[in-house]
Scaffold this motif. Structure first.
Motif, PDB file in Angstrom:
ATOM      1  N   LEU A  70       0.829  -1.209   0.000  1.00  0.00           N
ATOM      2  CA  LEU A  70       0.000   0.000   0.000  1.00  0.00           C
ATOM      3  C   LEU A  70       0.867   1.264   0.000  1.00  0.00           C
ATOM      4  CD1 LEU A  70      -3.055   1.097   0.522  1.00  0.00           C
ATOM      5  CD2 LEU A  70      -2.202   1.458   2.836  1.00  0.00           C
ATOM      6  N   LEU A  71       1.967   1.201   0.774  1.00  0.00           N
ATOM      7  CA  LEU A  71       2.782   2.412   0.949  1.00  0.00           C
ATOM      8  C   LEU A  71       3.985   2.461  -0.001  1.00  0.00           C
ATOM      9  CD1 LEU A  71       2.730   2.552   4.868  1.00  0.00           C
ATOM     10  CD2 LEU A  71       1.319   3.851   3.274  1.00  0.00           C
ATOM     11  N   GLY A  72       4.124   1.441  -0.808  1.00  0.00           N
ATOM     12  CA  GLY A  72       5.168   1.473  -1.823  1.00  0.00           C
ATOM     13  C   GLY A  72       6.538   1.034  -1.347  1.00  0.00           C
ATOM     14  N   PHE A  73       6.619   0.045  -0.509  1.00  0.00           N
ATOM     15  CA  PHE A  73       7.911  -0.526  -0.136  1.00  0.00           C
ATOM     16  C   PHE A  73       7.756  -2.021   0.115  1.00  0.00           C
ATOM     17  CE2 PHE A  73       6.082   0.459   4.004  1.00  0.00           C
ATOM     18  CZ  PHE A  73       6.431  -0.637   4.782  1.00  0.00           C
ATOM     19  N   SER A  74       8.887  -2.692   0.114  1.00  0.00           N
ATOM     20  CA  SER A  74       8.870  -4.125   0.448  1.00  0.00           C
ATOM     21  C   SER A  74       9.549  -4.299   1.789  1.00  0.00           C
ATOM     22  CB  SER A  74       9.650  -4.932  -0.592  1.00  0.00           C
ATOM     23  OG  SER A  74       9.037  -4.800  -1.827  1.00  0.00           O
ATOM     24  N   PRO A  75       8.872  -4.893   2.754  1.00  0.00           N
ATOM     25  CA  PRO A  75       9.534  -5.052   4.052  1.00  0.00           C
ATOM     26  C   PRO A  75      10.752  -5.964   3.936  1.00  0.00           C
ATOM     27  CG  PRO A  75       7.347  -6.073   4.051  1.00  0.00           C
ATOM     28  CD  PRO A  75       7.524  -5.453   2.723  1.00  0.00           C
ATOM     29  N   ASP A  76      11.727  -5.683   4.760  1.00  0.00           N
ATOM     30  CA  ASP A  76      12.975  -6.442   4.769  1.00  0.00           C
ATOM     31  C   ASP A  76      12.678  -7.859   5.286  1.00  0.00           C
ATOM     32  OD1 ASP A  76      15.377  -7.574   5.374  1.00  0.00           O
ATOM     33  OD2 ASP A  76      16.258  -5.750   6.246  1.00  0.00           O
ATOM     34  N   GLU A  77      12.710  -8.826   4.358  1.00  0.00           N
ATOM     35  CA  GLU A  77      12.348 -10.203   4.726  1.00  0.00           C
ATOM     36  C   GLU A  77      13.334 -10.788   5.740  1.00  0.00           C
ATOM     37  OE1 GLU A  77       9.635 -11.951   4.060  1.00  0.00           O
ATOM     38  OE2 GLU A  77       8.736 -10.447   2.741  1.00  0.00           O
ATOM     39  N   ASP A  78      14.600 -10.416   5.616  1.00  0.00           N
ATOM     40  CA  ASP A  78      15.594 -10.924   6.566  1.00  0.00           C
ATOM     41  C   ASP A  78      15.254 -10.437   7.983  1.00  0.00           C
ATOM     42  OD1 ASP A  78      16.884 -12.160   4.558  1.00  0.00           O
ATOM     43  OD2 ASP A  78      18.371 -10.573   4.257  1.00  0.00           O
ATOM     44  N   PHE A  79      14.866  -9.178   8.031  1.00  0.00           N
ATOM     45  CA  PHE A  79      14.487  -8.592   9.320  1.00  0.00           C
ATOM     46  C   PHE A  79      13.287  -9.346   9.917  1.00  0.00           C
ATOM     47  CE2 PHE A  79      12.052  -5.087  11.553  1.00  0.00           C
ATOM     48  CZ  PHE A  79      12.867  -5.050  12.667  1.00  0.00           C
ATOM     49  N   LEU A  80      12.325  -9.631   9.057  1.00  0.00           N
ATOM     50  CA  LEU A  80      11.138 -10.358   9.537  1.00  0.00           C
ATOM     51  C   LEU A  80      11.517 -11.764  10.019  1.00  0.00           C
ATOM     52  CD1 LEU A  80       8.380  -9.345   6.918  1.00  0.00           C
ATOM     53  CD2 LEU A  80       8.712  -8.457   9.228  1.00  0.00           C
ATOM     54  N   GLU A  81      12.456 -12.395   9.298  1.00  0.00           N
ATOM     55  CA  GLU A  81      12.889 -13.738   9.713  1.00  0.00           C
ATOM     56  C   GLU A  81      13.549 -13.695  11.085  1.00  0.00           C
ATOM     57  OE1 GLU A  81      12.157 -16.654   8.313  1.00  0.00           O
ATOM     58  OE2 GLU A  81      10.997 -15.440   6.905  1.00  0.00           O
ATOM     59  N   ILE A  82      14.395 -12.663  11.268  1.00  0.00           N
ATOM     60  CA  ILE A  82      15.071 -12.525  12.579  1.00  0.00           C
ATOM     61  C   ILE A  82      14.022 -12.349  13.691  1.00  0.00           C
ATOM     62  CG2 ILE A  82      16.564 -10.992  13.963  1.00  0.00           C
ATOM     63  CD1 ILE A  82      18.083 -10.431  11.280  1.00  0.00           C
ATOM     64  N   LEU A  83      13.044 -11.499  13.412  1.00  0.00           N
ATOM     65  CA  LEU A  83      11.989 -11.263  14.417  1.00  0.00           C
ATOM     66  C   LEU A  83      11.233 -12.557  14.733  1.00  0.00           C
ATOM     67  CD1 LEU A  83      10.460  -7.921  13.086  1.00  0.00           C
ATOM     68  CD2 LEU A  83      11.863  -8.203  15.138  1.00  0.00           C
ATOM     69  N   GLU A  84      10.943 -13.292  13.688  1.00  0.00           N
ATOM     70  CA  GLU A  84      10.206 -14.542  13.882  1.00  0.00           C
ATOM     71  C   GLU A  84      11.028 -15.500  14.749  1.00  0.00           C
ATOM     72  OE1 GLU A  84       8.934 -16.492  10.290  1.00  0.00           O
ATOM     73  OE2 GLU A  84       8.047 -18.160  11.396  1.00  0.00           O
ATOM     74  N   LYS A  85      12.321 -15.577  14.423  1.00  0.00           N
ATOM     75  CA  LYS A  85      13.187 -16.492  15.167  1.00  0.00           C
ATOM     76  C   LYS A  85      13.258 -16.061  16.648  1.00  0.00           C
ATOM     77  CE  LYS A  85      17.525 -18.928  14.422  1.00  0.00           C
ATOM     78  NZ  LYS A  85      18.287 -18.622  15.616  1.00  0.00           N
ATOM     79  N   THR A  86      13.381 -14.768  16.844  1.00  0.00           N
ATOM     80  CA  THR A  86      13.440 -14.257  18.231  1.00  0.00           C
ATOM     81  C   THR A  86      12.157 -14.629  18.979  1.00  0.00           C
ATOM     82  OG1 THR A  86      14.718 -12.411  17.405  1.00  0.00           O
ATOM     83  CG2 THR A  86      13.809 -12.163  19.607  1.00  0.00           C
ATOM     84  N   SER A  87      11.036 -14.478  18.296  1.00  0.00           N
ATOM     85  CA  SER A  87       9.767 -14.796  18.969  1.00  0.00           C
ATOM     86  C   SER A  87       9.677 -16.303  19.250  1.00  0.00           C
ATOM     87  CB  SER A  87       8.569 -14.318  18.144  1.00  0.00           C
ATOM     88  OG  SER A  87       8.371 -15.131  17.012  1.00  0.00           O
ATOM     89  N   GLU A  88      10.218 -17.114  18.340  1.00  0.00           N
ATOM     90  CA  GLU A  88      10.190 -18.568  18.575  1.00  0.00           C
ATOM     91  C   GLU A  88      11.033 -18.951  19.794  1.00  0.00           C
ATOM     92  OE1 GLU A  88      11.287 -20.257  14.857  1.00  0.00           O
ATOM     93  OE2 GLU A  88       9.245 -20.120  14.055  1.00  0.00           O
ATOM     94  N   GLU A  89      12.132 -18.241  19.947  1.00  0.00           N
ATOM     95  CA  GLU A  89      12.970 -18.502  21.134  1.00  0.00           C
ATOM     96  C   GLU A  89      12.200 -18.146  22.412  1.00  0.00           C
ATOM     97  OE1 GLU A  89      17.067 -17.575  18.675  1.00  0.00           O
ATOM     98  OE2 GLU A  89      16.451 -16.198  20.269  1.00  0.00           O
TER      99      GLU A  89
END
Lengths: 445, 390
Positions: A279-298
């Motif tokens: 919607l806002l014209g950018f692609s979120p940093d997938e690596d960043f999202l992966e790191i966040l996901e991993k942190t939440s899994e921990e």
């Protein structure tokens, strides 16, 4: 624990429990007489309205209706921003509602030591039955006090089953004093929720990395700051009750409306950020999202070890997407055994069906039908998530959060896990905690 | 004059006065309203809600039910809940919207009584009157429905509850009905228990208390009392009924302070005594419910020689007020009436009107709800000077 009367003359009601596989969606329990549990963490329209800086609230209603809102303000230590005009029998019989309101507002303004920038003028159910002239009242007041903004607000519980509920209406009206302004292409508003996302929620970082200024009403210290919310190019709405507010702002101010619900499953969280980027014209940093996901899994792993096999009870007052949360917990091995909710939002249907298919024996109980005056299956060791679950189960191990607690995204999950660990380790006194009104608000209690 | 509360809160309403009076009696009370009344009452005006069970519900009337006047759903819902709980009685209580649509509470109560076979009350409250009116309606209705002189055993009365048995148990003690007690005026900090103790200390005994700490069985024997003590204006109608129906005289007052409580005890024993209609001192003011405030004023006079004037913002009766005491209905009238005052005793929420005066806090649940609940004193039978030191 509830103390019986000296001479108990009634029997306890039958347990209304139903296994989720037998339950109907979105509402299973019949609507009849309602019970009000002592869990008071939910916000009401007074708390919500108080978020508008330099504003003053005036309620026009009967004494019985006034009582709840005036003491909300009193407990919230905001009596200096609250006044009331009481409707009496003679006003109903004389049909002088317009005169009462206009004159009453004049009287209040004369008494106030400081002139407010805005007045939220609340009407009640009675006004609808008296067919009062809204335009006459508000036009007169706006002409007479051009330096004050007036918002028509509503305390109309009679209408809560037909059309918009008072909470939905309040989320619309609280932004009704915003006027169309030139848009700042780099300003995004987080709108519509009583609690903004917690600061560890990644939504801030994702947007700020792309150069956006992230604003919300919770950060506004002045009425001018509130008014500048109209400059936002888009509003992110994160709860179902505020969706109409987002649509209204889109229609009236031309702000983009984006719904980013506070869901809990990683794929859904990431999908939300991707859609927002689109919607806002950018692609979120997938690596960043992966790191966040991993942190939440921990964090999930750590919490699971501490929670162990302890049973978990949830209630709808914890989050607006309670079934998404239940599914998330079960998918990660947490033993959710019971859920307290009278009904669910339509957007919860997929999660409801999943629970029916994968965990058909989860027990569903209402929170406010008459049977709930009796408490069933009291278990002081269960991990209760939400204030009503804490009350109904009698648990001393509970997560004290209401209104979603701003617990969004992967940051929200990490915080929830921390709160669950804390609840298991440290006992709490529900009587002391859950009776305070307005979770997160100041209270004199 | 308009009812504008620019600075202070409003008092509890008639609906909540009814609920508070009926709370401990084993009945089921249904407020006929949309939603808010139930949580308002149980949050702010009912300190027993967390710990003491009671069947208080709301009908959750919707817009369409109101427009269509759908009493059938209300009746069905009440019957279903009553079948689940088997309460001792049902009371249905009005609110603003039923008032607007002209709901006939007496008729609904009659239908319910026929269907359920238990006593059912219909209270046409409307949320636009004060709690005193609600208490008054409920307590009078209870007396009319239940109070009697216990039947002799040979006439089929309960052999443990005959007039003789009750008197035998009380010994030489004078039997007193306490009328007008609810947490709205007396909190749950032990004041009513202290009044019972005070009676014992003066060779009297509580016969029936309307309505804290006693049961419907106790209320039933109200007709056997020697005298009634009216503890708040909400108890006056009930006491008058008991006088008319059973010839039980009544005395008005709360035994605050050591000396005043002695005088009140004497008055209860003799149903005579000092006329309280004395001129009051307008420079010292008590704001509050009329019976409790007048009693406190007299207690202060007994110990300090000053008789504060009472300003009462809730329903009262000329029988209660003295020369100089006033019923003031509106905030503006109160501001005007306070001009002469130098010292004020009132709920802390009145402090905003008394910034230039000496102010003594006396929290009142019916006004400030639970805000200052922990600071409510128990002044029953205690020397005020000792309390002041605390």
């Amino acid at each position: 624990m509830l103390r019986p009367l000296r001479e108990k003359t009634w029997t306890d009601a039958p347990d209304p429990v139903v296994p989720i596989h037998q339950a109907a969606f979105p509402r299973h329990f019949r609507e009849g007489l309602e019970y009000s549990s002592p869990a008071r963490g939910g916000w009401n329209i007074v708390h919500t309205g108080m978020m508008i800086p330099e504003s003053h609230q005036i309620f026009v209603c009967a004494a019985g209706c006034l009582r709840g809102v005036v003491l909300t303000a009193a407990e919230n230590l905001t009596m200096d921003r609250f006044s009331a005009i009481e409707i009496r029998e003679e006003n109903v019989l004389n049909g002088d509602m317009e005169e009462l309101m206009i004159g009453g507002v004049r009287d209040v303004l004369e008494k106030l030591p400081k002139r407010p920038k805005a007045i939220l003028l609340f009407i009640s159910c009675q006004h609808f039955f008296l067919a009062y002239d809204r335009e006459l009242v508000f036009d007169t007041l706006r002409n007479e006090y051009p330096d004050i903004k007036f918002a028509d607000c509503y305390m109309i519980p009679t209408l809560r089953k037909s059309g918009l509920t008072p909470d939905q209406k309040m989320r619309i009206q609280m932004y009704s004093m915003l006027e169309n302004r030139k848009k700042n292409e780099k300003q995004i508003n987080l709108m519509g929720s009583n609690l903004a996302p917690i600061k560890t929620c990644e939504v801030y970082e994702i947007l700020e990395k792309e150069g956006f200024l992230v604003r919300s009403i919770q950060d506004c210290q002045t009425f001018a700051a509130y008014e500048s919310l109209a400059e936002g190019v888009a509003n992110i709405i994160s709860e179902p009750l505020a969706r109409m507010a987002g649509e209204e702002l889109c229609h009236r101010l031309g702000q983009k409306d984006f719904y980013l619900p506070a869901v809990f499953r990683a794929e859904e969280i990431k999908a939300g950020y991707r859609a927002l980027g689109q919607l806002l014209g950018f692609s979120p940093d997938e690596d960043f999202l992966e790191i966040l996901e991993k942190t939440s899994e921990e964090a999930i792993c750590r919490a699971r070890k501490i929670v162990g096999n302890r049973k978990i009870a949830l209630d709808y007052s914890f989050t607006f997407r309670i079934l998404s949360f239940a599914r998330f917990l079960l998918e990660h091995g947490f033993p959710v055994t019971e859920i307290y909710a009278d009904a669910f939002f339509p957007e919860e249907e997929a999660d409801f069906r999943w629970l029916q298919n994968h965990h058909p024996d989860i027990r569903l109980r209402p929170a406010s039908t008459h049977q709930m005056r009796s408490r069933f299956e009291v278990d002081s060791d269960i991990l209760a998530i939400g204030q009503k679950a804490a009350y109904f189960t009698g648990s001393r191990h509970f997560v004290n959060v209401a209104e979603g607690g701003g617990l969004m995204g992967f940051g929200g999950i990490c915080e929830i896990m921390r709160l669950m660990e804390e609840a298991v380790i440290t006992e709490k006194d529900a009587e002391e905690i859950i009776q305070k009104k307005g979770y997160g608000c100041e209270s004199c209690l | 004059m308009r009812a504008v509360y620019g600075l202070i809160p409003t008092y509890s309403s008639d609906e909540f006065g009814i609920c508070s009076a009926l709370y401990e009696l084993g009945g089921m009370v249904v407020m006929h309203d949309a939603s808010g009344c139930n949580s308002t009452y149980t949050t702010h005006d009912e300190p027993r809600w967390y710990r003491q069970e009671s069947l208080i519900f709301i009908s959750a009337i919707s817009e369409m039910e109101a427009i269509m006047g759908d009493d059938d759903k209300l009746i069905e819902d009440i019957c279903q809940a009553a079948e689940d709980y088997q309460p001792a009685f049902v009371a249905i209580v009005g609110a603003p919207i039923p008032y607007m649509i002209g709901t006939d509470f007496q008729a609904i109560a009659q239908i319910l009584e026929e269907r359920l076979g238990i006593p059912c009350f219909g209270f046409a409250a409307n949320g636009m009157n004060g709690y005193i009116k609600g208490m008054s309606m409920a307590m009078e209705a209870l007396a009319k429905r239940y109070a009697k002189v216990p039947e002799p055993a040979q006439n089929g009365g309960n052999p443990e509850r005959t007039d003789e048995k009750i008197r035998e148990k009380a010994g030489e003690k004078r039997l007193v009905n306490l009328i007008g007690a609810t947490p709205l005026d007396f909190s749950i900090n032990g004041q009513v228990e202290s009044i019972r103790e005070w009676l014992k200390d003066h060779d009297m005994a509580c016969n029936a208390c309307f309505c804290m700490g006693d049961t419907l069985s106790d209320i039933e024997r109200a007709g056997a009392a020697d005298v009634s003590l009216v503890l708040s204006a909400g108890g006056l109608a009930c006491a008058r009924y008991l006088k008319e129906a059973f010839g039980i005289p009544y005395v008005v007052g709360v035994p605050y302070g050591r000396e005043y409580s002695e005088k009140l005890a004497e008055k209860l024993k003799n149903v005579a005594g000092e006329d309280l209609r004395m001129a009051t001192d307008p420079t010292t003011v008590i704001i509050g419910e009329s019976v409790t405030s007048v009693s406190l004023s007299e207690a202060i006079f007994s110990e300090y020689g000053i008789r504060p004037v009472v300003l009462c913002m809730v329903d009262t009766d000329q029988e209660i007020l003295r020369v100089g005491d006033r019923y003031v209905r509106e905030e503006d009238q109160l501001i005007e009436a306070l001009k002469e005052a130098k010292t004020v005793i009132a709920d802390p929420m009145y402090r905003v009107l008394c910034t230039d005066k000496i102010f003594y806090e006396l929290p009142h649940v019916a006004f400030s709800g639970r805000c200052f609940e922990k600071r409510i004193p128990n002044l029953i039978g205690r020397a005020l000077k000792e309390e002041e030191k605390c």
